[in-house]
Enzyme design. Structure first.
Site, short mmCIF file in Angstrom:
data_model
loop_
_atom_site.label_atom_id
_atom_site.label_comp_id
_atom_site.label_asym_id
_atom_site.label_seq_id
_atom_site.Cartn_x
_atom_site.Cartn_y
_atom_site.Cartn_z
N LYS A 1 23.19 36.24 43.53
CA LYS A 1 23.84 35.89 45.22
C LYS A 1 22.82 36.39 46.32
O LYS A 1 22.82 35.94 47.27
CB LYS A 1 25.17 36.48 44.93
CG LYS A 1 26.03 35.60 44.10
CD LYS A 1 27.47 36.09 43.87
CE LYS A 1 28.49 35.30 43.04
NZ LYS A 1 29.65 36.10 42.90
N ASP B 1 35.21 32.87 48.60
CA ASP B 1 35.36 32.43 47.16
C ASP B 1 36.46 31.23 47.18
O ASP B 1 36.69 30.41 46.27
CB ASP B 1 35.68 33.54 46.38
CG ASP B 1 34.89 33.68 45.30
OD1 ASP B 1 33.82 33.13 44.92
OD2 ASP B 1 35.01 34.95 44.70
N GLN C 1 33.51 40.66 42.45
CA GLN C 1 33.09 39.95 41.42
C GLN C 1 34.00 40.18 40.39
O GLN C 1 34.46 41.18 40.02
CB GLN C 1 31.81 40.52 41.01
CG GLN C 1 31.04 39.82 39.92
CD GLN C 1 30.53 38.08 39.99
OE1 GLN C 1 30.13 37.90 41.16
NE2 GLN C 1 30.96 37.61 39.00
#
Length: 295
Positions: free
Chosen positions: A52, A119, A96
Protein backbone atom coordinates in the site's frame (compact mmCIF):
# COMPACT_ATOMS: atom_id res chain seq x y z
CA UNK A 1 -12.21 -17.38 -23.11
CA UNK A 2 -11.08 -13.88 -22.13
CA UNK A 3 -8.61 -13.47 -19.26
CA UNK A 4 -9.48 -10.44 -17.12
CA UNK A 5 -6.09 -8.94 -16.28
CA UNK A 6 -6.38 -7.10 -12.97
CA UNK A 7 -2.67 -6.42 -12.85
CA UNK A 8 -2.81 -4.44 -16.11
CA UNK A 9 -6.01 -2.58 -15.17
CA UNK A 10 -4.60 -1.64 -11.75
CA UNK A 11 -1.42 -0.30 -13.41
CA UNK A 12 -3.49 1.74 -15.88
CA UNK A 13 -5.62 3.07 -13.05
CA UNK A 14 -2.62 4.04 -10.91
CA UNK A 15 -1.16 5.94 -13.88
CA UNK A 16 -4.47 7.80 -14.26
CA UNK A 17 -4.51 8.56 -10.52
CA UNK A 18 -0.93 9.88 -10.69
CA UNK A 19 -1.98 12.36 -13.39
CA UNK A 20 -5.03 13.40 -11.35
CA UNK A 21 -2.92 13.87 -8.19
CA UNK A 22 -0.62 16.22 -10.11
CA UNK A 23 -3.61 18.21 -11.41
CA UNK A 24 -5.14 18.56 -7.94
CA UNK A 25 -1.77 19.42 -6.38
CA UNK A 26 -1.53 22.38 -8.74
CA UNK A 27 -4.92 23.61 -7.47
CA UNK A 28 -4.68 22.78 -3.77
CA UNK A 29 -0.94 23.09 -3.16
CA UNK A 30 -0.83 19.72 -1.39
CA UNK A 31 -1.42 16.02 -2.11
CA UNK A 32 -3.68 13.26 -0.71
CA UNK A 33 -2.44 11.55 2.45
CA UNK A 34 -3.17 7.96 3.52
CA UNK A 35 -2.28 6.70 6.99
CA UNK A 36 -2.25 2.97 7.72
CA UNK A 37 -2.16 1.64 11.29
CA UNK A 38 -0.90 -1.89 11.87
CA UNK A 39 -1.14 -3.50 15.30
CA UNK A 40 1.11 -6.50 15.90
CA UNK A 41 3.39 -8.37 13.52
CA UNK A 42 1.18 -10.49 11.27
CA UNK A 43 3.51 -11.30 8.29
CA UNK A 44 0.80 -11.19 5.60
CA UNK A 45 -0.45 -7.84 6.95
CA UNK A 46 3.05 -6.39 6.89
CA UNK A 47 3.50 -7.35 3.23
CA UNK A 48 0.12 -5.85 2.37
CA UNK A 49 0.89 -2.61 4.22
CA UNK A 50 4.25 -2.29 2.44
CA UNK A 51 2.49 -2.71 -0.91
CA UNK A 52 0.00 0.00 0.00
CA UNK A 53 2.78 2.42 0.95
CA UNK A 54 4.68 1.65 -2.26
CA UNK A 55 1.58 2.21 -4.41
CA UNK A 56 0.91 5.52 -2.64
CA UNK A 57 4.37 6.80 -3.46
CA UNK A 58 4.03 5.65 -7.10
CA UNK A 59 0.93 7.82 -7.53
CA UNK A 60 2.41 10.86 -5.77
CA UNK A 61 0.38 10.55 -2.58
CA UNK A 62 1.73 10.82 0.95
CA UNK A 63 1.86 7.57 2.87
CA UNK A 64 2.35 7.10 6.58
CA UNK A 65 2.51 3.76 8.38
CA UNK A 66 1.99 3.68 12.16
CA UNK A 67 3.27 0.41 13.62
CA UNK A 68 1.97 -0.45 17.08
CA UNK A 69 2.92 -3.41 19.28
CA UNK A 70 0.44 -6.27 19.69
CA UNK A 71 -0.15 -5.35 23.34
CA UNK A 72 -1.45 -1.86 22.41
CA UNK A 73 -4.74 -1.26 24.25
CA UNK A 74 -7.99 -0.51 22.47
CA UNK A 75 -8.08 2.90 24.20
CA UNK A 76 -4.61 3.76 22.85
CA UNK A 77 -5.58 2.71 19.32
CA UNK A 78 -8.81 4.74 19.41
CA UNK A 79 -6.79 7.74 20.61
CA UNK A 80 -4.47 7.43 17.59
CA UNK A 81 -7.49 7.25 15.27
CA UNK A 82 -9.07 10.35 16.83
CA UNK A 83 -5.84 12.32 16.29
CA UNK A 84 -5.84 11.28 12.62
CA UNK A 85 -9.51 12.26 12.30
CA UNK A 86 -8.50 15.80 13.32
CA UNK A 87 -5.42 15.98 11.07
CA UNK A 88 -6.21 17.96 7.87
CA UNK A 89 -3.25 16.36 6.06
CA UNK A 90 -4.74 12.89 6.48
CA UNK A 91 -7.47 12.07 3.93
CA UNK A 92 -7.63 8.31 4.38
CA UNK A 93 -7.34 6.20 7.54
CA UNK A 94 -7.00 2.45 7.39
CA UNK A 95 -6.54 0.06 10.29
CA UNK A 96 -5.07 -3.18 8.98
CA UNK A 97 -6.91 -6.39 9.81
CA UNK A 98 -6.64 -8.74 11.61
CA UNK A 99 -6.41 -7.02 14.98
CA UNK A 100 -5.26 -8.63 18.25
CA UNK A 101 -8.12 -10.45 20.01
CA UNK A 102 -8.41 -7.87 22.83
CA UNK A 103 -9.33 -5.09 20.37
CA UNK A 104 -12.94 -4.93 19.15
CA UNK A 105 -13.08 -4.58 15.38
CA UNK A 106 -16.47 -2.81 15.43
CA UNK A 107 -15.24 -0.15 17.90
CA UNK A 108 -12.30 0.59 15.59
CA UNK A 109 -14.56 0.82 12.53
CA UNK A 110 -16.91 3.20 14.34
CA UNK A 111 -14.00 5.40 15.51
CA UNK A 112 -12.86 6.33 11.99
CA UNK A 113 -14.42 9.50 10.58
CA UNK A 114 -16.71 8.29 7.72
CA UNK A 115 -15.24 11.02 5.48
CA UNK A 116 -11.80 9.37 5.90
CA UNK A 117 -13.01 5.76 5.91
CA UNK A 118 -11.39 4.83 2.59
CA UNK A 119 -11.92 1.11 3.33
CA UNK A 120 -15.67 1.74 3.08
CA UNK A 121 -16.48 -0.23 6.26
CA UNK A 122 -18.18 2.44 8.41
CA UNK A 123 -21.98 1.90 8.70
CA UNK A 124 -22.57 5.39 7.29
CA UNK A 125 -20.71 4.51 4.09
CA UNK A 126 -22.30 1.05 3.91
CA UNK A 127 -25.76 2.58 4.36
CA UNK A 128 -25.26 5.15 1.61
CA UNK A 129 -23.99 2.38 -0.68
CA UNK A 130 -27.05 0.21 -0.02
CA UNK A 131 -29.32 3.20 -0.72
CA UNK A 132 -27.53 3.77 -4.02
CA UNK A 133 -25.97 7.11 -3.05
CA UNK A 134 -22.60 6.07 -4.41
CA UNK A 135 -21.41 9.66 -4.85
CA UNK A 136 -21.83 10.22 -1.10
CA UNK A 137 -19.84 7.27 0.21
CA UNK A 138 -16.74 5.15 -0.10
CA UNK A 139 -17.25 1.70 -1.58
CA UNK A 140 -15.40 -1.25 -0.05
CA UNK A 141 -12.24 -1.61 -2.14
CA UNK A 142 -12.48 -5.21 -3.38
CA UNK A 143 -16.10 -4.97 -4.63
CA UNK A 144 -15.25 -1.53 -6.08
CA UNK A 145 -12.33 -3.11 -7.93
CA UNK A 146 -14.58 -5.81 -9.38
CA UNK A 147 -16.94 -3.13 -10.71
CA UNK A 148 -13.96 -1.43 -12.35
CA UNK A 149 -12.91 -4.69 -14.03
CA UNK A 150 -16.45 -5.31 -15.35
CA UNK A 151 -16.56 -1.76 -16.71
CA UNK A 152 -13.13 -1.77 -18.35
CA UNK A 153 -13.72 -5.14 -19.99
CA UNK A 154 -17.17 -3.97 -21.16
CA UNK A 155 -18.92 -7.00 -19.70
CA UNK A 156 -22.69 -6.87 -20.17
CA UNK A 157 -24.45 -7.01 -16.80
CA UNK A 158 -27.89 -5.43 -17.25
CA UNK A 159 -30.58 -7.98 -16.44
CA UNK A 160 -28.05 -10.79 -16.01
CA UNK A 161 -28.19 -13.25 -13.15
CA UNK A 162 -25.30 -12.66 -10.76
CA UNK A 163 -24.57 -15.27 -8.10
CA UNK A 164 -22.29 -14.21 -5.24
CA UNK A 165 -20.77 -17.07 -3.22
CA UNK A 166 -19.91 -15.69 0.22
CA UNK A 167 -21.53 -13.20 2.60
CA UNK A 168 -18.67 -11.43 4.38
CA UNK A 169 -19.02 -7.75 5.30
CA UNK A 170 -15.88 -6.99 3.29
CA UNK A 171 -16.80 -8.64 -0.04
CA UNK A 172 -19.95 -10.77 -0.23
CA UNK A 173 -22.59 -8.43 1.20
CA UNK A 174 -21.38 -5.19 -0.44
CA UNK A 175 -20.80 -7.04 -3.74
CA UNK A 176 -24.37 -8.34 -3.79
CA UNK A 177 -25.75 -4.88 -2.99
CA UNK A 178 -23.64 -3.23 -5.69
CA UNK A 179 -24.73 -5.72 -8.35
CA UNK A 180 -28.34 -4.74 -7.58
CA UNK A 181 -27.70 -1.03 -8.22
CA UNK A 182 -28.80 0.78 -11.37
CA UNK A 183 -25.31 1.24 -12.79
CA UNK A 184 -23.84 0.49 -16.19
CA UNK A 185 -21.66 -2.22 -14.70
CA UNK A 186 -24.38 -3.71 -12.44
CA UNK A 187 -28.22 -3.78 -12.71
CA UNK A 188 -28.35 -7.55 -12.15
CA UNK A 189 -30.71 -10.03 -10.58
CA UNK A 190 -28.72 -11.25 -7.58
CA UNK A 191 -28.55 -14.50 -5.61
CA UNK A 192 -26.27 -14.92 -2.59
CA UNK A 193 -24.97 -18.38 -1.61
CA UNK A 194 -23.20 -19.19 1.66
CA UNK A 195 -22.25 -22.01 4.02
CA UNK A 196 -25.89 -22.83 4.83
CA UNK A 197 -27.11 -22.79 1.22
CA UNK A 198 -28.71 -26.02 0.03
CA UNK A 199 -28.22 -27.25 -3.56
CA UNK A 200 -25.52 -24.63 -4.18
CA UNK A 201 -24.34 -26.13 -7.53
CA UNK A 202 -27.89 -25.83 -8.84
CA UNK A 203 -27.83 -22.10 -8.06
CA UNK A 204 -24.29 -21.36 -9.27
CA UNK A 205 -25.05 -23.08 -12.60
CA UNK A 206 -27.72 -20.41 -13.18
CA UNK A 207 -25.17 -17.59 -12.96
CA UNK A 208 -24.34 -15.45 -15.97
CA UNK A 209 -21.83 -13.75 -13.64
CA UNK A 210 -20.40 -15.86 -10.82
CA UNK A 211 -18.44 -14.10 -8.06
CA UNK A 212 -16.60 -16.47 -5.72
CA UNK A 213 -15.62 -15.01 -2.34
CA UNK A 214 -15.89 -17.91 0.10
CA UNK A 215 -12.23 -18.30 1.10
CA UNK A 216 -11.84 -21.99 0.22
CA UNK A 217 -9.29 -23.06 -2.37
CA UNK A 218 -10.70 -24.54 -5.60
CA UNK A 219 -14.21 -24.61 -4.10
CA UNK A 220 -15.94 -23.72 -7.40
CA UNK A 221 -15.61 -26.71 -9.71
CA UNK A 222 -16.45 -27.20 -13.38
CA UNK A 223 -19.78 -28.80 -12.46
CA UNK A 224 -20.86 -25.61 -10.67
CA UNK A 225 -20.40 -23.26 -13.65
CA UNK A 226 -22.66 -22.58 -16.61
CA UNK A 227 -20.88 -22.67 -19.99
CA UNK A 228 -20.17 -19.12 -21.15
CA UNK A 229 -20.42 -17.57 -17.69
CA UNK A 230 -18.21 -14.72 -16.48
CA UNK A 231 -16.31 -15.90 -13.38
CA UNK A 232 -14.76 -13.47 -10.89
CA UNK A 233 -12.48 -15.18 -8.36
CA UNK A 234 -11.92 -13.16 -5.19
CA UNK A 235 -10.19 -15.91 -3.20
CA UNK A 236 -6.51 -15.82 -2.25
CA UNK A 237 -5.66 -19.06 -0.49
CA UNK A 238 -2.23 -20.41 0.46
CA UNK A 239 -1.65 -24.04 -0.50
CA UNK A 240 1.43 -25.96 0.63
CA UNK A 241 3.81 -26.56 -2.26
CA UNK A 242 7.26 -27.99 -1.41
CA UNK A 243 8.45 -27.25 -4.95
CA UNK A 244 8.23 -23.50 -4.29
CA UNK A 245 10.91 -21.56 -2.47
CA UNK A 246 8.25 -20.02 -0.24
CA UNK A 247 6.79 -23.46 0.53
CA UNK A 248 3.36 -22.46 -0.75
CA UNK A 249 1.48 -21.27 -3.82
CA UNK A 250 -1.59 -19.09 -4.17
CA UNK A 251 -4.91 -20.51 -5.36
CA UNK A 252 -8.28 -18.90 -5.84
CA UNK A 253 -11.73 -20.09 -4.80
CA UNK A 254 -12.19 -21.37 -8.36
CA UNK A 255 -10.60 -24.52 -9.83
CA UNK A 256 -9.09 -22.36 -12.57
CA UNK A 257 -7.55 -25.06 -14.77
CA UNK A 258 -10.82 -26.93 -15.18
CA UNK A 259 -13.24 -23.99 -15.11
CA UNK A 260 -11.46 -21.42 -17.32
CA UNK A 261 -11.94 -23.21 -20.65
CA UNK A 262 -15.74 -23.18 -20.33
CA UNK A 263 -16.14 -19.49 -19.37
CA UNK A 264 -16.51 -16.42 -21.56
CA UNK A 265 -14.25 -14.46 -19.17
CA UNK A 266 -12.42 -15.21 -15.92
CA UNK A 267 -10.03 -13.57 -13.45
CA UNK A 268 -6.82 -15.44 -12.57
CA UNK A 269 -5.27 -15.83 -9.11
CA UNK A 270 -2.89 -14.16 -8.62
CA UNK A 271 -3.19 -11.17 -10.96
CA UNK A 272 -6.96 -10.77 -11.07
CA UNK A 273 -9.01 -9.07 -8.36
CA UNK A 274 -6.11 -8.78 -5.87
CA UNK A 275 -4.19 -5.89 -7.50
CA UNK A 276 -7.45 -3.93 -7.88
CA UNK A 277 -8.03 -3.68 -4.12
CA UNK A 278 -5.06 -1.38 -3.48
CA UNK A 279 -5.77 0.63 -6.66
CA UNK A 280 -9.33 1.34 -5.46
CA UNK A 281 -8.04 2.23 -1.99
CA UNK A 282 -5.94 4.93 -3.66
CA UNK A 283 -8.93 6.04 -5.73
CA UNK A 284 -11.00 6.41 -2.55
CA UNK A 285 -8.18 8.39 -0.90
CA UNK A 286 -8.01 10.74 -3.87
CA UNK A 287 -11.80 11.15 -3.73
CA UNK A 288 -11.60 12.03 -0.02
CA UNK A 289 -8.88 14.62 -0.78
CA UNK A 290 -10.95 16.16 -3.58
CA UNK A 291 -14.04 16.40 -1.36
CA UNK A 292 -12.10 17.99 1.52
CA UNK A 293 -10.80 20.68 -0.85
CA UNK A 294 -14.11 21.10 -2.74
CA UNK A 295 -12.38 20.09 -6.00
Amino acid sequence: MMLIDGKKVSTDLKNELKTRVEELKAKAGCVPGLTVIIVGEDPASQVYVRNKAKSCKETGMNSTVIELPAETSQKELLGKIEALNQDPDVHGILVQQPLPSHIEEYAVTMAIDPSKDVDGFHPENVGQMVLGNLDKCFISCTPFGILELLRRYDIETRGKHCVVVGRSNIVGKPMANLMLQKLRETNCTVTVCHSATQNMPELTRQADILIAAIGRANFITREMVKPGAVVIDVGINRIEDPSRKSGFRLAGDVDFDNVAKMTSAITPVPGGVGPMTIAMLLKNTLQSFARSHNL
